[in-house]
Design an enzyme around this catalytic site. Structure first.
Site, mmCIF file in Angstrom:
data_model
loop_
_atom_site.group_PDB
_atom_site.id
_atom_site.type_symbol
_atom_site.label_atom_id
_atom_site.label_comp_id
_atom_site.label_asym_id
_atom_site.label_seq_id
_atom_site.Cartn_x
_atom_site.Cartn_y
_atom_site.Cartn_z
ATOM 1 N N CYS A 111 0.821 -1.223 0.000
ATOM 2 C CA CYS A 111 0.000 0.000 0.000
ATOM 3 C C CYS A 111 0.850 1.267 0.000
ATOM 4 O O CYS A 111 0.332 2.361 -0.234
ATOM 5 C CB CYS A 111 -0.951 -0.007 1.183
ATOM 6 S SG CYS A 111 -2.012 -1.446 1.172
ATOM 7 N N HIS A 252 -3.383 6.977 2.873
ATOM 8 C CA HIS A 252 -3.742 5.699 2.238
ATOM 9 C C HIS A 252 -5.167 5.323 2.642
ATOM 10 O O HIS A 252 -5.512 5.326 3.829
ATOM 11 C CB HIS A 252 -2.754 4.621 2.682
ATOM 12 C CG HIS A 252 -3.190 3.237 2.313
ATOM 13 N ND1 HIS A 252 -3.650 2.920 1.054
ATOM 14 C CD2 HIS A 252 -3.262 2.094 3.047
ATOM 15 C CE1 HIS A 252 -3.982 1.637 1.030
ATOM 16 N NE2 HIS A 252 -3.757 1.117 2.216
ATOM 17 N N ASN A 282 -10.037 -0.539 -0.265
ATOM 18 C CA ASN A 282 -8.576 -0.446 -0.209
ATOM 19 C C ASN A 282 -8.010 -0.949 -1.545
ATOM 20 O O ASN A 282 -8.100 -2.140 -1.854
ATOM 21 C CB ASN A 282 -8.054 -1.296 0.962
ATOM 22 C CG ASN A 282 -6.538 -1.220 1.099
ATOM 23 O OD1 ASN A 282 -5.840 -0.746 0.205
ATOM 24 N ND2 ASN A 282 -6.028 -1.702 2.221
HETATM 25 N N1 COA Z 1 -18.450 -9.220 8.712
HETATM 26 C C1 COA Z 1 -18.889 -9.432 9.953
HETATM 27 N N2 COA Z 1 -18.069 -9.729 10.987
HETATM 28 C C2 COA Z 1 -16.754 -9.791 10.727
HETATM 29 C C3 COA Z 1 -16.220 -9.565 9.441
HETATM 30 C C4 COA Z 1 -17.134 -9.273 8.416
HETATM 31 N N3 COA Z 1 -16.733 -9.027 7.151
HETATM 32 N N4 COA Z 1 -14.890 -9.682 9.501
HETATM 33 C C5 COA Z 1 -14.564 -9.972 10.772
HETATM 34 N N5 COA Z 1 -15.703 -10.038 11.522
HETATM 35 C C6 COA Z 1 -15.810 -10.304 12.952
HETATM 36 C C7 COA Z 1 -14.636 -11.060 13.509
HETATM 37 O O1 COA Z 1 -14.801 -12.434 13.321
HETATM 38 C C8 COA Z 1 -14.687 -10.666 14.968
HETATM 39 O O2 COA Z 1 -15.699 -11.432 15.592
HETATM 40 P P1 COA Z 1 -15.519 -11.931 17.127
HETATM 41 O O3 COA Z 1 -15.417 -10.672 17.937
HETATM 42 O O4 COA Z 1 -16.749 -12.719 17.356
HETATM 43 O O5 COA Z 1 -14.256 -12.725 17.134
HETATM 44 C C9 COA Z 1 -15.169 -9.228 14.924
HETATM 45 O O6 COA Z 1 -15.791 -9.053 13.642
HETATM 46 C C10 COA Z 1 -14.075 -8.192 15.095
HETATM 47 O O7 COA Z 1 -12.977 -8.551 14.254
HETATM 48 P P2 COA Z 1 -11.685 -7.652 14.169
HETATM 49 O O8 COA Z 1 -10.743 -8.284 13.203
HETATM 50 O O9 COA Z 1 -11.184 -7.364 15.561
HETATM 51 O O10 COA Z 1 -12.307 -6.308 13.548
HETATM 52 P P3 COA Z 1 -11.644 -4.908 13.328
HETATM 53 O O11 COA Z 1 -12.417 -3.869 13.995
HETATM 54 O O12 COA Z 1 -10.138 -4.935 13.558
HETATM 55 O O13 COA Z 1 -11.867 -4.702 11.760
HETATM 56 C C11 COA Z 1 -10.557 -4.800 9.756
HETATM 57 C C12 COA Z 1 -11.276 -5.588 10.843
HETATM 58 C C13 COA Z 1 -9.846 -5.783 8.853
HETATM 59 C C14 COA Z 1 -11.602 -4.027 8.970
HETATM 60 C C15 COA Z 1 -9.535 -3.801 10.387
HETATM 61 O O14 COA Z 1 -8.760 -4.470 11.332
HETATM 62 C C16 COA Z 1 -8.630 -3.152 9.365
HETATM 63 O O15 COA Z 1 -9.073 -2.405 8.516
HETATM 64 N N6 COA Z 1 -7.332 -3.383 9.499
HETATM 65 C C17 COA Z 1 -6.337 -2.805 8.619
HETATM 66 C C18 COA Z 1 -6.249 -3.652 7.408
HETATM 67 C C19 COA Z 1 -5.448 -3.026 6.335
HETATM 68 O O16 COA Z 1 -5.531 -1.852 6.100
HETATM 69 N N7 COA Z 1 -4.673 -3.851 5.645
HETATM 70 C C20 COA Z 1 -3.930 -3.453 4.523
HETATM 71 C C21 COA Z 1 -2.609 -2.897 4.878
HETATM 72 S S1 COA Z 1 -2.680 -1.213 4.585
#
Ligand code: COA
Length: 325
Positions: A111, A252, A282
């Site tokens: 990214c 980003h 993204n």
């Molecule tokens: N729909 C519904 N629930 C979902 C889900 C979806 N698409 N994806 C994950 N969940 C659930 C998980 O299973 C978890 O459930 P649990 O609490 O019962 O275990 C819960 O939602 C929270 O998951 P978590 O991973 O802690 O969520 P989050 O708030 O961190 O959001 C992302 C997840 C991926 C959106 C976030 O972490 C993110 O954007 N991270 C950065 C990723 C990124 O930018 N990557 C590229 C590099 S730049």
């Protein structure tokens, strides 16, 4: 000698995948996706290659300023989803544009790929080797997304965007500072395990879905905010500026919550941060130039404005730049 952005362009494939479409594919819902990411739709390439998207974005940028492709000295294409492993996708773009006088290569910094490419082009321009460069971020993340994994498939999208960089004698304009960082201790946070020299393509690799993005999203999230804020401060300080001088921040576009958290941490007005992630998800290396092009087209940037560009990517790369428009 400084490097100045003299045009921007972008291209998003026609096909749109909405959150309600995703509800039919995996166990997710519109409310979760919007609340946790801010994403409403993403574009998906259908029958077009990464170089096709890149070419269309480049055309958009060069047509606006009636730039003859023969006057382009350098094309750098940032991508993690090249047309093929060899040759570089930038060469396909060169051929499509007819930019016969350019030398061309690809950069993989996930990214942060656009920022890494911008930094390289900036150095070439400052050294006097290059006068005009195309910096393109182009991705088809849909091709490396596991459409059965709800934790990643709701986030990514396809798209491309381009800036034209030109040498200027005005030392107070253009890229005032650009800096890059990496930390190889975190390569486990996000990766596509195969195919590569460690694991070649095999039935087992495909069965284990190792050809798709694996990501520890939550850990990535936490590190991103801290790193983006600190490198941005360093970049501004290096040119005698601070956060209150920033007219427009182009971060980003990974997740609206990350951008909101950065805004709170560095205390800039929320309206000074460009948000486009809701409309394309993204798009990795394409995300900053897509947001920049949108801001440029929609009158969000004026001459003399101070822009802060900042990125965070796998695993780990981060970068910031201060630009006087
Ligand atoms: N729909 C519904 N629930 C979902 C889900 C979806 N698409 N994806 C994950 N969940 C659930 C998980 O299973 C978890 O459930 P649990 O609490 O019962 O275990 C819960 O939602 C929270 O998951 P978590 O991973 O802690 O969520 P989050 O708030 O961190 O959001 C992302 C997840 C991926 C959106 C976030 O972490 C993110 O954007 N991270 C950065 C990723 C990124 O930018 N990557 C590229 C590099 S730049």
């Amino acid at each position: 000698m400084n490097a100045k952005i003299i045009s921007t362009g972008s291209y998003l494939p026609e096909k749109i995948l909405t959150n309600s479409d995703l509800e039919k594919m995996v166990d997710t819902n519109n409310e979760w996706i919007v609340q946790r990411t801010g994403i409403k739709v993403r574009h998906i390439a259908d029958g077009e290659s990464t170089s096709d998207l890149a070419y269309k974005a480049a055309l958009d940028a060069i047509n606006k300023i009636h730039l003859d492709p023969l006057d382009i000295d350098l094309i750098i294409l940032a991508t993690v989803t090249p047309d093929m492993p060899l040759p570089a996708t930038a060469l396909f773009v060169q051929e499509k544009l007819g930019a016969k006088n350019a030398f061309c290569f690809d950069i993989n910094a996930a990214c942060s790929g656009f920022m890494y490419s911008l930094s390289i082009a900036n150095a070439y321009i400052k050294s006097g080797t290059v006068k005009k460069a195309l910096i393109i971020g182009a991705e088809e993340l849909s091709k490396i997304t596991d459409w059965t994994d709800r934790s990643t498939c709701v986030i990514f999208g396809d798209g491309a965007a381009c800036v034209v960089l030109e040498a200027t004698d005005d030392e107070n304009r253009g890229i005032l500072d650009i800096r890059l960082k990496s930390d190889g201790a975190y390569t486990n946070l996000m990766r596509v395990p195969a195919p590569g020299s460690i694991k070649q393509c095999s039935e087992e690799v495909i069965k284990n879905r190792e050809i798709y993005i694996k990501m520890l999203g939550n850990e990535t999230f936490k590190m991103s905010v801290r790193h983006i804020a600190s490198i941005s401060e360093e970049s501004l300080e290096s040119v005698g500026l601070n956060f209150s001088d920033v007219d427009c921040m182009v971060c980003h576009q990974a997740n609206k919550r990350i951008i909101d958290a950065v805004v709170r941490r560095i205390k800039i007005p929320a309206e000074n941060a460009v948000i486009t992630v809701d409309r394309h998800g993204n798009t990795a290396a394409a995300s900053i130039p897509l947001a920049l092009d949108w801001a440029n087209k929609n009158g969000k940037i004026k001459e003399d404005d101070i822009l802060l560009l900042n990125s965070f990517g796998a695993s780990l790369t981060w970068a910031a730049s201060v630009i006087r428009w």
